[in-house]
Design a protein around this motif. Structure first.
Motif, PDB file in Angstrom:
ATOM      1  N   UNK A  20       0.749  -1.106   0.099  1.00  0.00           N
ATOM      2  CA  UNK A  20       0.021   0.115  -0.043  1.00  0.00           C
ATOM      3  C   UNK A  20       0.994   1.347   0.167  1.00  0.00           C
ATOM      4  N   UNK A  21       0.488   2.412  -0.852  1.00  0.00           N
ATOM      5  CA  UNK A  21       1.365   3.463  -0.743  1.00  0.00           C
ATOM      6  C   UNK A  21       1.762   4.235   0.355  1.00  0.00           C
ATOM      7  N   UNK A  22       0.840   3.948   1.496  1.00  0.00           N
ATOM      8  CA  UNK A  22       1.125   4.538   2.776  1.00  0.00           C
ATOM      9  C   UNK A  22       1.778   3.723   3.782  1.00  0.00           C
ATOM     10  N   UNK A  23       2.018   2.452   3.394  1.00  0.00           N
ATOM     11  CA  UNK A  23       2.921   1.503   4.187  1.00  0.00           C
ATOM     12  C   UNK A  23       4.072   2.136   4.330  1.00  0.00           C
ATOM     13  N   UNK A  24       4.600   2.049   5.675  1.00  0.00           N
ATOM     14  CA  UNK A  24       5.934   2.726   5.839  1.00  0.00           C
ATOM     15  C   UNK A  24       7.193   2.101   5.406  1.00  0.00           C
ATOM     16  N   UNK A  25       6.955   0.686   5.046  1.00  0.00           N
ATOM     17  CA  UNK A  25       8.031   0.276   4.156  1.00  0.00           C
ATOM     18  C   UNK A  25       7.963   0.480   2.776  1.00  0.00           C
ATOM     19  N   UNK A  26       6.703   0.718   2.152  1.00  0.00           N
ATOM     20  CA  UNK A  26       6.519   1.283   0.966  1.00  0.00           C
ATOM     21  C   UNK A  26       7.377   2.332   0.684  1.00  0.00           C
ATOM     22  N   UNK A  27       7.060   3.493   1.731  1.00  0.00           N
ATOM     23  CA  UNK A  27       7.708   4.668   1.604  1.00  0.00           C
ATOM     24  C   UNK A  27       9.314   4.772   1.578  1.00  0.00           C
ATOM     25  N   UNK A  28       9.792   3.910   2.401  1.00  0.00           N
ATOM     26  CA  UNK A  28      11.336   3.855   2.362  1.00  0.00           C
ATOM     27  C   UNK A  28      11.613   3.171   0.978  1.00  0.00           C
ATOM     28  N   UNK A  29      10.969   2.148   0.460  1.00  0.00           N
ATOM     29  CA  UNK A  29      11.210   1.470  -0.674  1.00  0.00           C
ATOM     30  C   UNK A  29      11.216   2.235  -1.892  1.00  0.00           C
ATOM     31  N   UNK A  30      10.724   3.248  -1.892  1.00  0.00           N
ATOM     32  CA  UNK A  30      10.438   4.029  -2.976  1.00  0.00           C
ATOM     33  C   UNK A  30      11.548   5.001  -2.960  1.00  0.00           C
ATOM     34  N   UNK A  31      12.009   5.436  -1.837  1.00  0.00           N
ATOM     35  CA  UNK A  31      13.140   6.317  -1.660  1.00  0.00           C
ATOM     36  C   UNK A  31      14.545   5.434  -1.991  1.00  0.00           C
ATOM     37  N   UNK A  32      14.551   4.166  -1.583  1.00  0.00           N
ATOM     38  CA  UNK A  32      15.657   3.642  -1.952  1.00  0.00           C
ATOM     39  C   UNK A  32      15.792   3.129  -3.240  1.00  0.00           C
ATOM     40  N   UNK A  33      14.514   2.809  -3.847  1.00  0.00           N
ATOM     41  CA  UNK A  33      14.377   2.671  -5.202  1.00  0.00           C
ATOM     42  C   UNK A  33      14.976   3.678  -6.194  1.00  0.00           C
ATOM     43  N   UNK A  34      14.673   5.053  -5.710  1.00  0.00           N
ATOM     44  CA  UNK A  34      15.226   6.353  -6.462  1.00  0.00           C
ATOM     45  C   UNK A  34      16.653   6.120  -6.547  1.00  0.00           C
ATOM     46  N   UNK A  35      17.312   5.797  -5.107  1.00  0.00           N
ATOM     47  CA  UNK A  35      18.767   5.874  -5.156  1.00  0.00           C
ATOM     48  C   UNK A  35      19.445   4.923  -5.684  1.00  0.00           C
ATOM     49  N   UNK A  36      18.752   3.633  -5.935  1.00  0.00           N
ATOM     50  CA  UNK A  36      19.461   2.815  -6.297  1.00  0.00           C
ATOM     51  C   UNK A  36      19.448   2.913  -7.895  1.00  0.00           C
ATOM     52  N   UNK A  37      18.303   3.608  -8.483  1.00  0.00           N
ATOM     53  CA  UNK A  37      18.189   3.980  -9.992  1.00  0.00           C
ATOM     54  C   UNK A  37      19.306   4.869 -10.391  1.00  0.00           C
ATOM     55  N   UNK A  38      19.578   5.772  -9.245  1.00  0.00           N
ATOM     56  CA  UNK A  38      20.588   6.724  -9.618  1.00  0.00           C
ATOM     57  C   UNK A  38      22.148   6.170  -9.453  1.00  0.00           C
ATOM     58  N   UNK A  39      22.329   5.191  -8.767  1.00  0.00           N
ATOM     59  CA  UNK A  39      23.815   4.346  -8.896  1.00  0.00           C
ATOM     60  C   UNK A  39      23.601   3.813 -10.030  1.00  0.00           C
ATOM     61  N   UNK A  40      22.672   3.132 -10.601  1.00  0.00           N
ATOM     62  CA  UNK A  40      22.584   2.612 -11.777  1.00  0.00           C
ATOM     63  C   UNK A  40      23.104   3.540 -12.994  1.00  0.00           C
ATOM     64  N   UNK A  41      22.508   4.673 -13.057  1.00  0.00           N
ATOM     65  CA  UNK A  41      22.882   5.528 -14.046  1.00  0.00           C
ATOM     66  C   UNK A  41      24.199   6.082 -13.969  1.00  0.00           C
ATOM     67  N   UNK A  42      24.871   6.222 -12.623  1.00  0.00           N
ATOM     68  CA  UNK A  42      26.059   6.423 -12.265  1.00  0.00           C
ATOM     69  C   UNK A  42      26.946   5.461 -13.085  1.00  0.00           C
ATOM     70  N   UNK A  43      26.846   4.272 -12.909  1.00  0.00           N
ATOM     71  CA  UNK A  43      27.406   2.963 -13.364  1.00  0.00           C
ATOM     72  C   UNK A  43      27.655   3.172 -14.920  1.00  0.00           C
ATOM     73  N   UNK A  44      26.298   3.362 -15.618  1.00  0.00           N
ATOM     74  CA  UNK A  44      26.117   3.548 -16.956  1.00  0.00           C
ATOM     75  C   UNK A  44      26.930   4.644 -17.700  1.00  0.00           C
ATOM     76  N   UNK A  45      26.955   5.618 -17.046  1.00  0.00           N
ATOM     77  CA  UNK A  45      27.560   7.030 -17.381  1.00  0.00           C
ATOM     78  C   UNK A  45      29.136   7.011 -16.910  1.00  0.00           C
ATOM     79  N   UNK A  46      29.754   5.841 -16.399  1.00  0.00           N
ATOM     80  CA  UNK A  46      31.293   5.879 -15.856  1.00  0.00           C
ATOM     81  C   UNK A  46      31.535   6.850 -14.853  1.00  0.00           C
ATOM     82  N   UNK A  47      30.598   7.173 -14.056  1.00  0.00           N
ATOM     83  CA  UNK A  47      30.879   7.995 -12.850  1.00  0.00           C
ATOM     84  C   UNK A  47      31.728   7.450 -11.638  1.00  0.00           C
ATOM     85  N   UNK A  48      31.775   5.953 -11.851  1.00  0.00           N
ATOM     86  CA  UNK A  48      32.537   5.485 -10.832  1.00  0.00           C
ATOM     87  C   UNK A  48      33.894   5.108 -11.163  1.00  0.00           C
ATOM     88  N   UNK A  49      35.044   5.310 -10.601  1.00  0.00           N
ATOM     89  CA  UNK A  49      36.460   4.860 -10.780  1.00  0.00           C
ATOM     90  C   UNK A  49      36.513   3.525 -11.106  1.00  0.00           C
TER      91      UNK A  49
END
Length: 222
Positions: A20-49
């Motif tokens: 459920x969107x208001x489930x506290x775990x769902x709230x964190x999961x959405x935040x963490x998903x956004x972070x992980x997607x950003x990490x994936x973009x960093x990998x794809x664009x060569x941002x990591x040494x």
């Protein structure tokens, strides 16, 4: 080309679809998903040494959270750091921002240090070899924290709780938690030949982070 990070993202998206969107775990999961997607973009664009090290750290890190989710689904006890979020996930007096930061507290305060050690063992390296990747992921998390606070802070119609919420959340800092996680990772690595002491250290870390999480989830008057 898909990477192991893409597999983690798929699992988080699948989890989001079941909550459920208001489930506290769902709230964190959405935040963490956004972070992980950003990490994936960093990998794809060569941002990591060292992309391989960054991917390994990110996946080991995410596995700690996903294992906690699986433990609860199987009616097993998750680590102490995660219990407050799972226990209070549907409490009507806890605001979305509290859920998000309590999850971040558990994940950064406890899981990140263990993920660094896991990664060192997997790659045959030492924590110092991962410092650049650790800092890059940490900087990304810190940059997102302000946006998270802005997006989830109650609006003007909820000013009656804004003051206590601001006071409560002002007592916790992601940047300080990240610094503490790096110190804990180095300590655990130094203790790797002393499993009993390392186990005690990990247990106390888990308990302390769980206590902070319970504080962050203090129910506020609606």
């Amino acid at each position: 080309m898909d990477t192991p990070v893409d597999g983690v993202i798929s699992r988080m998206r699948a989890l989001d679809a079941t909550l459920h969107p208001r489930d506290g775990v769902a709230v964190f999961n959405r935040v963490y998903l956004a972070v992980t997607e950003a990490v994936d973009r960093y990998v794809d664009t060569g941002r990591f040494a060292d992309p391989h090290a960054a991917i390994t750290l990110d996946v080991r890190f995410a596995q700690r959270y996903l294992e906690a989710v699986e433990a609860v689904a199987a009616e097993r006890r998750p680590p102490a750091c995660w219990r407050p979020l799972f226990q209070l996930r549907r409490h009507p007096g806890v605001r979305p921002l509290q859920f998000a930061l309590a999850g971040i507290n558990a994940h950064i305060g406890h899981d990140l240090a263990l993920a660094v050690v896991d990664t060192c063992r997997t790659l045959g390296c030492v924590p110092a070899d991962l410092e650049d990747e650790f800092d890059a992921v940490g900087d990304l998390l810190v940059s997102l924290e302000e946006r998270i606070r802005e997006d989830l802070m109650p609006g003007p119609d909820l000013l009656q709780i804004a003051d206590p919420l601001t006071h409560l959340l002002g007592s916790w800092s992601l940047e300080r938690a990240r610094d503490a996680a790096w110190t804990a990772a180095r300590a655990l690595w130094a203790l790797r030949e002393l499993p009993d002491i390392a186990g005690e250290f990990t247990e106390h870390l888990d308990t302390a982070v769980g206590l902070a999480g319970r504080m962050l989830l203090t129910p506020l008057q609606r």
